[in-house]
Scaffold this active site. Sequence first.
Site, PDB file in Angstrom:
ATOM      1  CG  MET A 131       6.434-107.990 -49.961  1.00 28.79           C
ATOM      2  SD  MET A 131       4.700-108.442 -50.167  1.00 28.79           S
ATOM      3  CE  MET A 131       4.820-110.228 -50.182  1.00 28.79           C
ATOM      4  CG  HIS A 132       8.063-109.910 -54.619  1.00 29.02           C
ATOM      5  ND1 HIS A 132       7.354-111.002 -54.161  1.00 29.02           N
ATOM      6  CD2 HIS A 132       7.135-108.939 -54.878  1.00 29.02           C
ATOM      7  CE1 HIS A 132       6.063-110.709 -54.162  1.00 29.02           C
ATOM      8  NE2 HIS A 132       5.905-109.466 -54.571  1.00 29.02           N
ATOM      9  CG  ASP A 155       5.771-103.880 -48.995  1.00 28.73           C
ATOM     10  OD1 ASP A 155       5.216-104.912 -49.423  1.00 28.73           O
ATOM     11  OD2 ASP A 155       6.355-103.080 -49.750  1.00 28.73           O
TER      12      ASP A 155
END
Length: 514
Positions: A85-86, A245
């Site tokens: 992520m991110h 995820d």
Amino acid sequence: MSKKTSYLLGIDVGTSGLKAILIDRAGKVVTSALVEYPLLTPKPGWAEQEPEAWWKAAVKAIGLVRKQAKARAEEIAGVGLTGQMHGSVFLDKDNQVIRPALLWCDQRTAAECDEITQRVGGLPELLRLTGNQALTGFTAPKVLWLRNQEPKHYERVRRLLLPKDYIRFRLTGEYVIDVADASGTLLFDVKARTWSNAVLDRLGIRRDILPQAMESPEVSGRVTAAGAKASGLAAGTPVVAGAGDQAAGGVGNGITREGIISSSLGTSGVMFAYAKEPNVDSQGRLHTFCHGVPGAWHVMGVMLSAGGSFRWYRDALNGDLVAAAKKKRVDPYELMTAEAKKAPAGCEGLIFLPYLMGERTPYPDPNARAVFFGLHARHTRPHLTRSVMEGVTFGLRDSLELMGLLNIPVREIRASGGGAKSPFWCQMQADIFNAPVVTINVNEGPAFGAALLAAVGTGAFKSVPEACDATIRVARRWDPDPKQAGLYDELYGVYRTMYGAVKDRYEALAKLAK
């Protein structure tokens, strides 16, 4: 789904490698493959990757699972995507990657986090608008960093994608993100499940660079002719939105109802709970994101060095066991755990603080560092080994305690990741959490969740909970030992006071370490 289209493909764009998994229409795992790629660290605290490396790994992994299953392209009914992520993939007007992607573990954006909080109107307002506080790992600080530090690159940005969504773009040509992954950008109204115009306006970020946000099982696009030629998939194959995820891992662990929580021990450690409503911690210590289950949310706490602490300890102080394990052809963690069993619970007063990479929950502090506290002459390596395992588990309990403040019920904790492979560590979790801990019949994690989302999106199941109920079952259970739980409860009382006792010293050390 026709008889000719027998498989669902899940793709997980991880930090160290990309995993592809094939499941059949009943949700049974057929095969999987992992292709690794490098992590770039051009400066201390920086973490980057080349999106092209993800794409090459995806193509290779898809080819490997097809070959292993002897699956024709047209037999793959749908694709689900998940991944780290991110991260930030910046594309120009020609859809070319402008610079390497900044990853979730990149720590360069502390100043931008402060800037975001100030420009939005303070922490309470940021929590109201997004459900989360500004952390260095999130995407919005990366956008501001690019604008502040690489303005020429920022001027070229026409699209912003997250890691798994870059793979989607290469397969389908679509700019799409799921609501779970979008929640971790700090640009998303988690309660309304849409981009936050208020945050975008206050930060001066154009909405047109952002992808369309969809629910996780929705079909987000279909494999194009170019995507088919490059990947080996059939043109027209549907690709569902998927999930970041953690949300995909929640699906893969069957966390689709209240009362069941997952405890994941990977490099990082995550406590993940289903929520009917978008409950927000008043101090932003927990993350509140949209779930991969449409119309639901999840609450999670993230510690940065869980299995990562155990790996550091292996590499730094257990070289002899690593060598012995190689000769015996066993996992070195098995030998380390065998040593840990020689030490008593509580390690005779030895406590490990697992802050090797800073911390996120409950202390968002990039300067936090690891500590062995209470060492004395009686301590041996087994004590140190067990204290690392206990310290990591105490760190996970921090998140569990915060969830209790939000009245999140806990009936069962599902262990996953590396820690789930160790019965010893599972029992330790049950004792420290003072709650039943179980493992399940599937250990493929987020990739399995992504494949299940593809199964729902292509009609193999009517809903995400139905897909999980049909494919996931408890394999083994550990109940807490009352005596051990009582001892750990007292020790945890000491553990939870220690960060506050040394917090100001961390900042002083950080200045000296530069």
